[in-house]
Every structure is written in C-alpha cells, then in structure tokens.
Design an enzyme around this catalytic site. Sequence first.
Site, PDB file in Angstrom:
ATOM      1  N   GLU A 135     -51.406 -13.264 -58.169  1.00  0.00           N
ATOM      2  CA  GLU A 135     -50.059 -12.744 -57.389  1.00  0.00           C
ATOM      3  C   GLU A 135     -49.152 -13.504 -58.635  1.00  0.00           C
ATOM      4  OE1 GLU A 135     -48.727 -13.957 -53.523  1.00  0.00           O
ATOM      5  OE2 GLU A 135     -47.027 -14.732 -54.335  1.00  0.00           O
ATOM      6  N   GLU A 140     -38.494 -16.456 -56.977  1.00  0.00           N
ATOM      7  CA  GLU A 140     -38.324 -16.735 -55.358  1.00  0.00           C
ATOM      8  C   GLU A 140     -37.286 -17.817 -55.351  1.00  0.00           C
ATOM      9  OE1 GLU A 140     -42.212 -17.440 -53.374  1.00  0.00           O
ATOM     10  OE2 GLU A 140     -42.500 -18.239 -54.819  1.00  0.00           O
TER      11      GLU A 140
END
Length: 257
Positions: A135, A140
């Site tokens: 990933e 974020e």
Amino acid sequence: MGQEKVDPQAASAGTAMKLVWQDEFDGDSLDYAKWGVEVNAFGGGNSELQIYTDRSENVRVEDGNLVIEARKDNAGISGTEREYSSGRVRTKHRGDWKYGRIDVRAKLPEGAGIWSAIWMLPTDDAYGGWAASGEIDIMEMKGQEPDQVLGTLHYGDVWPRNAYSGDKYKLQNGTFADDFHTFSVVWKPGQIDWLIDGKKYQTQTKWSSTGGEFPAPFDQEFHLLLNVAVGGNFLGSPNDSTPFPAQMLVDYVRVYQ
C-alpha cells in the site's frame, strides 16, 4: 485527454515524463470512465464510523473540484444506518499504473476525527493479502493535526505480521485546510519519493514482501483512492468541535510516466 503535457519539474531533473492520465474535474459530474464510487455500509476498516455512499451529498463535482464530503446525517444503505456518511472513489480497472509520478492537488478538511487520504492499492494482490502486496499512502491527515501530513508504505507479510515505514511533513505556517497543496509521489523501481508542492521531503528504498523478491511488492500495477474517513483507531472519534460537513476538495489528478 486534451493536449499532451510534460511535467516541468521532472523535465528539469532530466527525467522528462509525459502526462498519461488526468482528471481536472471541469465538468458537472464525476467521470465514471475514470472513477468508481465505493459503497460500503461498514466503513473502511480500522473501526471507522462512516458509511460510504454514492449519494451526491458525499461525492460530487462542482466549481471545478471533486468534492468528497463527510456528514453527520444518519445515512442508511443496505439496511444499515450510521451516524456519519462520507465518500470514497478509486480508479481501479480505470487507471492502473506501474511506476510514474502521481500529482493530486487538494484542500483538506480539519477537525478532530476527520481522516482524509490520498493513497494507492495494488490492482491485483500478486503477493498475497494486505499488506504483503503493498500500500502506498501518498498523503494522510489527521484533522486534529491540520498542519502536518503523513506519507507511508505498508508491506511485508499479511496482517497482523505486516510492516510499515514513513515520515511526516509539517507546514511552517498555516494548515492544509487553508489552501490547496499538491501531494505527489515519484515511484521508480526500488525507490519512492514523496513531494509536497514540488518539494521532496522523504525517499524510501527499503521494503520487503513475503510473496516475492525486492522490489516486490512495489513492482506491480497500483490504482488511486481518494476518501475522507470519520473516526477509527488511527485518530479517534469526532467531538463537539468537529465541523460537519467536512470537505476534501480535489482540483486535479495527473499521472505522468
């Protein structure tokens, strides 16, 4: 796609890349040839609190931006109602890439319990389940810390034997909710760089997968995801000061190879 564009920053570095995929969000609706809207009555894992819907209240295009909006509205789908709703879109089977530069210009929502993300998952789990096939978290942000963002890789073995590594970038002034910023990765064999507004702030060259030899798992096609989650183990729940609705505005997505 319109006129071919060359990435000037890559060109100045002697590694000219050509624009191979883009969405400028100039229309009045989402381009479903490029994006799928995920519908999920049980959030996105991590004990998140939202329901993901395909309603225009949660995902829409307006004023030249993709709008992903988290709401406190007790929305229901599939016979399930949750206190919070939001949106999550992805390019899987519509935009899948192995290596290149991904640029996403966005303005992020702030507030406790608001978790916005620009990230990538493998289109095919060639090396096994998460996170053995990898990933790539381009960005974020925890809404209660709106002046800093995280860039992270997940890899190794399947959960819970997975591993991760990354770094954070903190603005010297203001927050990522004040204005648009461009979040990027430059992904090459054995190396991934993270940039904000064209400035590199971390490079990773070490990772692994139990499913294959380095540079696995980051030697397969990945696709892009954009979403705003609410609550969960990563950042905690909203509180009385959290503003709803909370919007992530995306000005454009551009992919160069």
